[in-house]
Motif scaffolding. Structure first.
Motif, PDB file in Angstrom:
ATOM      1  N   SER A 171       7.102  11.257   4.809  1.00 23.17           N
ATOM      2  CA  SER A 171       5.781  11.103   5.437  1.00 23.17           C
ATOM      3  C   SER A 171       4.629  10.836   4.459  1.00 23.17           C
ATOM      4  CB  SER A 171       5.458  12.277   6.368  1.00 23.17           C
ATOM      5  OG  SER A 171       5.019  13.375   5.636  1.00 23.17           O
ATOM      6  N   ILE A 172       4.982  10.628   3.167  1.00 23.82           N
ATOM      7  CA  ILE A 172       3.917  10.257   2.207  1.00 23.82           C
ATOM      8  C   ILE A 172       3.861   8.735   2.144  1.00 23.82           C
ATOM      9  CG2 ILE A 172       3.082  10.454  -0.192  1.00 23.82           C
ATOM     10  CD1 ILE A 172       4.935  12.954  -0.400  1.00 23.82           C
ATOM     11  N   PRO A 173       2.693   8.139   2.433  1.00 27.81           N
ATOM     12  CA  PRO A 173       2.608   6.671   2.370  1.00 27.81           C
ATOM     13  C   PRO A 173       2.639   6.176   0.919  1.00 27.81           C
ATOM     14  CG  PRO A 173       0.738   7.651   3.539  1.00 27.81           C
ATOM     15  CD  PRO A 173       1.424   8.751   2.816  1.00 27.81           C
ATOM     16  N   ILE A 174       3.528   5.224   0.672  1.00 27.94           N
ATOM     17  CA  ILE A 174       3.707   4.715  -0.699  1.00 27.94           C
ATOM     18  C   ILE A 174       3.561   3.195  -0.715  1.00 27.94           C
ATOM     19  CG2 ILE A 174       5.415   4.467  -2.575  1.00 27.94           C
ATOM     20  CD1 ILE A 174       6.473   7.182  -1.876  1.00 27.94           C
ATOM     21  N   LEU A 175       3.042   2.722  -1.843  1.00 19.89           N
ATOM     22  CA  LEU A 175       2.856   1.279  -2.035  1.00 19.89           C
ATOM     23  C   LEU A 175       3.792   0.842  -3.172  1.00 19.89           C
ATOM     24  CD1 LEU A 175       0.859  -0.914  -0.990  1.00 19.89           C
ATOM     25  CD2 LEU A 175      -0.603  -0.346  -2.919  1.00 19.89           C
ATOM     26  N   ILE A 176       4.691  -0.100  -2.882  1.00 18.41           N
ATOM     27  CA  ILE A 176       5.576  -0.627  -3.926  1.00 18.41           C
ATOM     28  C   ILE A 176       5.051  -2.003  -4.298  1.00 18.41           C
ATOM     29  CG2 ILE A 176       7.998  -0.990  -4.598  1.00 18.41           C
ATOM     30  CD1 ILE A 176       7.901   1.576  -3.114  1.00 18.41           C
ATOM     31  N   ILE A 177       4.690  -2.178  -5.559  1.00 19.60           N
ATOM     32  CA  ILE A 177       4.122  -3.472  -5.978  1.00 19.60           C
ATOM     33  C   ILE A 177       5.060  -4.125  -6.995  1.00 19.60           C
ATOM     34  CG2 ILE A 177       2.038  -4.637  -6.831  1.00 19.60           C
ATOM     35  CD1 ILE A 177       0.542  -1.932  -6.362  1.00 19.60           C
ATOM     36  N   ASN A 178       5.330  -5.364  -6.763  1.00 22.44           N
ATOM     37  CA  ASN A 178       6.128  -6.132  -7.731  1.00 22.44           C
ATOM     38  C   ASN A 178       5.155  -6.930  -8.599  1.00 22.44           C
ATOM     39  OD1 ASN A 178       8.041  -7.541  -9.119  1.00 22.44           O
ATOM     40  ND2 ASN A 178       9.077  -8.366  -7.308  1.00 22.44           N
ATOM     41  N   ARG A 179       4.832  -6.347  -9.775  1.00 20.76           N
ATOM     42  CA  ARG A 179       3.785  -6.930 -10.617  1.00 20.76           C
ATOM     43  C   ARG A 179       4.345  -8.043 -11.511  1.00 20.76           C
ATOM     44  NH1 ARG A 179       2.490  -1.488 -13.501  1.00 20.76           N
ATOM     45  NH2 ARG A 179       4.745  -1.674 -13.615  1.00 20.76           N
ATOM     46  N   PRO A 180       3.688  -9.199 -11.575  1.00 20.24           N
ATOM     47  CA  PRO A 180       4.198 -10.278 -12.435  1.00 20.24           C
ATOM     48  C   PRO A 180       4.195  -9.835 -13.911  1.00 20.24           C
ATOM     49  CG  PRO A 180       2.484 -11.076 -10.952  1.00 20.24           C
ATOM     50  CD  PRO A 180       2.486  -9.595 -10.868  1.00 20.24           C
ATOM     51  N   GLY A 181       5.335  -9.897 -14.535  1.00 24.93           N
ATOM     52  CA  GLY A 181       5.449  -9.559 -15.965  1.00 24.93           C
ATOM     53  C   GLY A 181       5.492  -8.070 -16.272  1.00 24.93           C
ATOM     54  N   LYS A 182       5.292  -7.223 -15.301  1.00 24.91           N
ATOM     55  CA  LYS A 182       5.266  -5.784 -15.583  1.00 24.91           C
ATOM     56  C   LYS A 182       6.272  -4.991 -14.749  1.00 24.91           C
ATOM     57  CE  LYS A 182       0.499  -5.233 -17.163  1.00 24.91           C
ATOM     58  NZ  LYS A 182      -0.803  -4.660 -16.786  1.00 24.91           N
ATOM     59  N   GLY A 183       6.957  -5.630 -13.881  1.00 27.43           N
ATOM     60  CA  GLY A 183       7.976  -4.954 -13.081  1.00 27.43           C
ATOM     61  C   GLY A 183       7.431  -4.282 -11.833  1.00 27.43           C
ATOM     62  N   VAL A 184       8.304  -3.512 -11.201  1.00 28.00           N
ATOM     63  CA  VAL A 184       7.952  -2.880  -9.922  1.00 28.00           C
ATOM     64  C   VAL A 184       7.405  -1.474 -10.179  1.00 28.00           C
ATOM     65  CG1 VAL A 184       8.810  -2.363  -7.600  1.00 28.00           C
ATOM     66  CG2 VAL A 184       9.914  -4.132  -8.966  1.00 28.00           C
ATOM     67  N   ILE A 185       6.424  -1.072  -9.367  1.00 27.88           N
ATOM     68  CA  ILE A 185       5.833   0.259  -9.508  1.00 27.88           C
ATOM     69  C   ILE A 185       5.655   0.870  -8.106  1.00 27.88           C
ATOM     70  CG2 ILE A 185       3.407  -0.522  -9.498  1.00 27.88           C
ATOM     71  CD1 ILE A 185       2.840   1.667 -11.615  1.00 27.88           C
ATOM     72  N   ALA A 186       5.803   2.205  -8.016  1.00 28.23           N
ATOM     73  CA  ALA A 186       5.598   2.903  -6.724  1.00 28.23           C
ATOM     74  C   ALA A 186       4.405   3.844  -6.871  1.00 28.23           C
ATOM     75  CB  ALA A 186       6.842   3.693  -6.354  1.00 28.23           C
ATOM     76  N   LEU A 187       3.366   3.577  -6.094  1.00 28.26           N
ATOM     77  CA  LEU A 187       2.146   4.398  -6.152  1.00 28.26           C
ATOM     78  C   LEU A 187       1.888   5.035  -4.788  1.00 28.26           C
ATOM     79  CD1 LEU A 187      -0.212   1.839  -7.927  1.00 28.26           C
ATOM     80  CD2 LEU A 187       0.833   3.824  -9.016  1.00 28.26           C
ATOM     81  N   SER A 188       1.330   6.237  -4.811  1.00 25.94           N
ATOM     82  CA  SER A 188       0.934   6.876  -3.547  1.00 25.94           C
ATOM     83  C   SER A 188      -0.234   6.092  -2.969  1.00 25.94           C
ATOM     84  CB  SER A 188       0.506   8.316  -3.800  1.00 25.94           C
ATOM     85  OG  SER A 188      -0.163   8.804  -2.662  1.00 25.94           O
ATOM     86  N   ARG A 189      -0.231   5.930  -1.656  1.00 22.22           N
ATOM     87  CA  ARG A 189      -1.367   5.225  -1.031  1.00 22.22           C
ATOM     88  C   ARG A 189      -2.529   6.161  -0.751  1.00 22.22           C
ATOM     89  NH1 ARG A 189      -0.166   2.367   4.117  1.00 22.22           N
ATOM     90  NH2 ARG A 189      -2.229   1.475   3.757  1.00 22.22           N
ATOM     91  N   VAL A 190      -2.325   7.463  -0.988  1.00 21.88           N
ATOM     92  CA  VAL A 190      -3.383   8.439  -0.693  1.00 21.88           C
ATOM     93  C   VAL A 190      -4.401   8.426  -1.836  1.00 21.88           C
ATOM     94  CG1 VAL A 190      -3.889  10.857  -0.190  1.00 21.88           C
ATOM     95  CG2 VAL A 190      -1.734   9.849   0.581  1.00 21.88           C
ATOM     96  N   CYS A 191      -5.623   8.000  -1.516  1.00 20.04           N
ATOM     97  CA  CYS A 191      -6.675   7.912  -2.532  1.00 20.04           C
ATOM     98  C   CYS A 191      -6.969   9.316  -3.067  1.00 20.04           C
ATOM     99  CB  CYS A 191      -7.932   7.294  -1.920  1.00 20.04           C
ATOM    100  SG  CYS A 191      -9.300   7.182  -3.073  1.00 20.04           S
ATOM    101  N   SER A 192      -7.119   9.425  -4.381  1.00 20.46           N
ATOM    102  CA  SER A 192      -7.341  10.739  -4.997  1.00 20.46           C
ATOM    103  C   SER A 192      -8.775  11.240  -4.764  1.00 20.46           C
ATOM    104  CB  SER A 192      -7.047  10.669  -6.493  1.00 20.46           C
ATOM    105  OG  SER A 192      -7.808   9.634  -7.075  1.00 20.46           O
ATOM    106  N   HIS A 193      -9.600  10.426  -4.092  1.00 19.66           N
ATOM    107  CA  HIS A 193     -10.967  10.869  -3.803  1.00 19.66           C
ATOM    108  C   HIS A 193     -10.980  11.723  -2.530  1.00 19.66           C
ATOM    109  CE1 HIS A 193     -15.278   9.849  -2.461  1.00 19.66           C
ATOM    110  NE2 HIS A 193     -15.336  10.842  -3.332  1.00 19.66           N
ATOM    111  N   LEU A 194     -10.837  11.088  -1.362  1.00 18.15           N
ATOM    112  CA  LEU A 194     -10.915  11.857  -0.120  1.00 18.15           C
ATOM    113  C   LEU A 194      -9.770  11.567   0.860  1.00 18.15           C
ATOM    114  CD1 LEU A 194     -14.773  11.840   0.500  1.00 18.15           C
ATOM    115  CD2 LEU A 194     -13.396  13.784  -0.156  1.00 18.15           C
ATOM    116  N   GLY A 195      -8.673  11.084   0.323  1.00 17.48           N
ATOM    117  CA  GLY A 195      -7.461  11.007   1.130  1.00 17.48           C
ATOM    118  C   GLY A 195      -7.280   9.777   2.005  1.00 17.48           C
ATOM    119  N   CYS A 196      -8.166   8.780   1.920  1.00 13.23           N
ATOM    120  CA  CYS A 196      -7.952   7.555   2.700  1.00 13.23           C
ATOM    121  C   CYS A 196      -6.771   6.788   2.087  1.00 13.23           C
ATOM    122  CB  CYS A 196      -9.199   6.661   2.653  1.00 13.23           C
ATOM    123  SG  CYS A 196     -10.618   7.424   3.433  1.00 13.23           S
TER     124      CYS A 196
END
Lengths: 136, 364
Positions: free
Chosen positions: A61-86
């Motif tokens: 139930s944690i929203p995650i963003l998987i980005i395939n970055r050109p030249g840097k590979g794939v990364i998985a980041l939380s979509r929950v903003c560290s400010h106020l949770g949007c």
């Protein structure tokens, strides 16, 4: 100790005990239920995310963003903003991640570029195994 | 029949004496103005909320799977459901307006000064309860607007080190805003807050009657002539009777309030219900440019421009605490704001700043 003072002390102790025996169950009653501690994993096909594209998934139930970055590979980041949770969105044109609530901008590593967030986006462990991407 | 009931009550509770003492012979200052009716209008607005809130409860299902649907059904299929919901939605915003106007007028007239410090503190607490009412009620329709506004509101405590995360989780009852949060907010909105505000209203009115109405400070009053060293009820023997004179004034203002409310319902029905309020909550999609309600735009914008979250929220809490305890910070006896240029400057500066931040927050 005089009888009157003893009785008033006893009453105070009893009062605190009574209050405590009500407050403790109340705190336990209102406390959020402990979540399952087992760490789940999620697997995706590498071909599902094209170069320069991103995919939104949910891990436990944690929203995650998987980005395939050109030249840097794939990364998985939380979509929950560290400010106020949007939830942040990937901006392909500007090559960054944007929060719609307070306009915060993160780079593709999850670091804060501008705006009010106090810390970077949470990064999730990610492994590339052959043609699969395993997150978690 | 009516006379018999009256006599029955007269024998048991002394009705005539009660009416005489509390209404017809109870006098209000002669130079009283229209701003003195704001408190009564705010009280009426609260009663409208209680009544319409009860009607909404008949059809609302406080469960995350059904909440949005039940509100949509209420608006579209239940006969006059739209009317009661609109009265509740528009009424809540107008109640906020009235509570704010009442607070501002009390501040401007210096009515918070000794011996009315407690009345002021109770009033400011009621202002906070009104905001809490609005925030807790906001989640209940389970729309995109409700979901994300609540996500932001429940994440605010995380600015505080050590205890912030625990407070936030306690508010939500889970890691994210969920059905558990909805149940908590529902319980708070329909049970806890009405109970607290009813007690505060009772105490507030008791103090107003017990101490006596503070006359406008423009002109001589007995209060300024005699320093207060012990309890004394402030009566106004040369004033107007509370009933019917002042009650009529209050009734006119209540009618103006209702007229404004029905104007919004009739001609601007989407003013307080934008598109996001009619879209079901999606925990995986934050709508673009989500904004809080108008009364929270100023703190929202302040939070946005202060780079450190802890600093921003701490600063707002300090301002709030100063506001609540203002009668103890402003100890100068002079009530007339026109004779106090610095206080007047502070009042208008704060007001303009608040309006400025609200407009900035709206269009930023």
């Amino acid at each position: 100790m005089k009888r009157r003072k003893f009785l008033s002390l006893l009453l105070t102790i009893l009062g605190f005990t009574a209050a405590g025996s009500f407050v403790y169950p109340l705190v336990r009653f209102l406390a959020p239920a402990e979540g399952k501690t087992k760490v789940k994993q999620i697997s995706l096909k590498k071909a599902e995310i094209l170069l320069g594209e991103a995919k939104e998934i949910a891990l436990d139930s944690i929203p995650i963003l998987i980005i395939n970055r050109p030249g840097k590979g794939v990364i998985a980041l939380s979509r929950v903003c560290s400010h106020l949770g949007c939830l942040v969105d990937y901006n392909k044109i500007q090559n960054n991640v944007i929060c719609p609530c307070h306009g915060a901008i993160f780079d593709l590593e999850g670091n804060v570029v501008s705006g009010p967030p106090p810390k970077p986006l949470q990064r999730f462990p990610l492994k590339v195994e052959g043609e699969s991407i395993v997150i978690g | 029949m009516w006379v018999r009931i009256k006599n029955w009550l007269e024998i048991r509770i002394g009705l005539e004496d009660l009416i005489r003492a509390q209404l017809t012979e109870y006098r209000v200052p002669k130079n009283i103005n229209i701003t003195y009716t704001f408190g009564f209008v705010a009280l009426t607005a609260f009663l409208i909320q209680v009544i319409t809130g009860f009607f909404l409860l008949v059809y609302y299902i406080p469960y995350s799977e059904t909440a949005f649907r039940s509100i949509q059904d209420l608006m579209n299929t239940v006969p006059y459901g739209w009317l009661f919901r609109q009265m509740h939605v528009v009424g809540s915003n107008l109640m906020m307006v009235m509570v704010l106007l009442h607070t501002l007028s009390v501040f401007f007239l210096g009515s918070y000064k000794k011996p009315r410090e407690l009345t002021w503190i109770l009033g400011t607490l009621m202002l906070l309860i009104t905001v809490t009412f609005c925030v807790s009620g906001y989640l209940l329709p389970w729309s995109q607007l409700s979901y994300w506004a609540t996500t932001i509101a429940t994440t605010i405590p995380t600015a505080f080190p050590y205890v912030g995360d625990t407070i936030s989780r306690f508010m939500k009852g889970s890691e994210q805003v969920s059905g558990i949060t909805l149940n908590r907010f529902f319980a708070i909105h329909v049970m806890l807050l009405p109970l607290i505000i009813s007690i505060l209203i009772g105490l507030h009115i008791f103090l107003v009657r017990r101490i006596g109405i503070s006359p406008p400070p423009f002109g001589k009053s007995a209060e300024t002539e005699r320093p207060r060293t012990e309890y004394r009820h402030e009566s106004h023997p040369d004033g107007y009777p509370f009933f019917p004179d002042f009650v009529l004034k209050e009734t006119i203002m209540v009618m103006v309030f209702c007229a404004v409310m029905f104007f919004f319902i009739s001609f601007l029905p989407t003013f307080f219900l934008p598109e996001e309020a009619n879209t079901p909550a999606d925990p995986f999609k934050t709508p673009a440019h989500i904004k809080p309600e108008w009364y929270l735009l100023a703190p929202y914008q302040m939070l946005k421009i202060i780079p450190n979250k802890f600093l921003g929220i701490s600063l707002q809490l300090i301002i709030l605490l100063m506001f609540i305890l203002w009668p103890f910070l402003d100890t100068i006896e002079e009530k007339n704001i026109f004779k106090r240029p610095r206080l007047r400057g502070l009042f208008f500066f704060s007001l303009i700043l608040w309006i400025g931040f609200t407009i900035w927050g709206k269009y930023s």
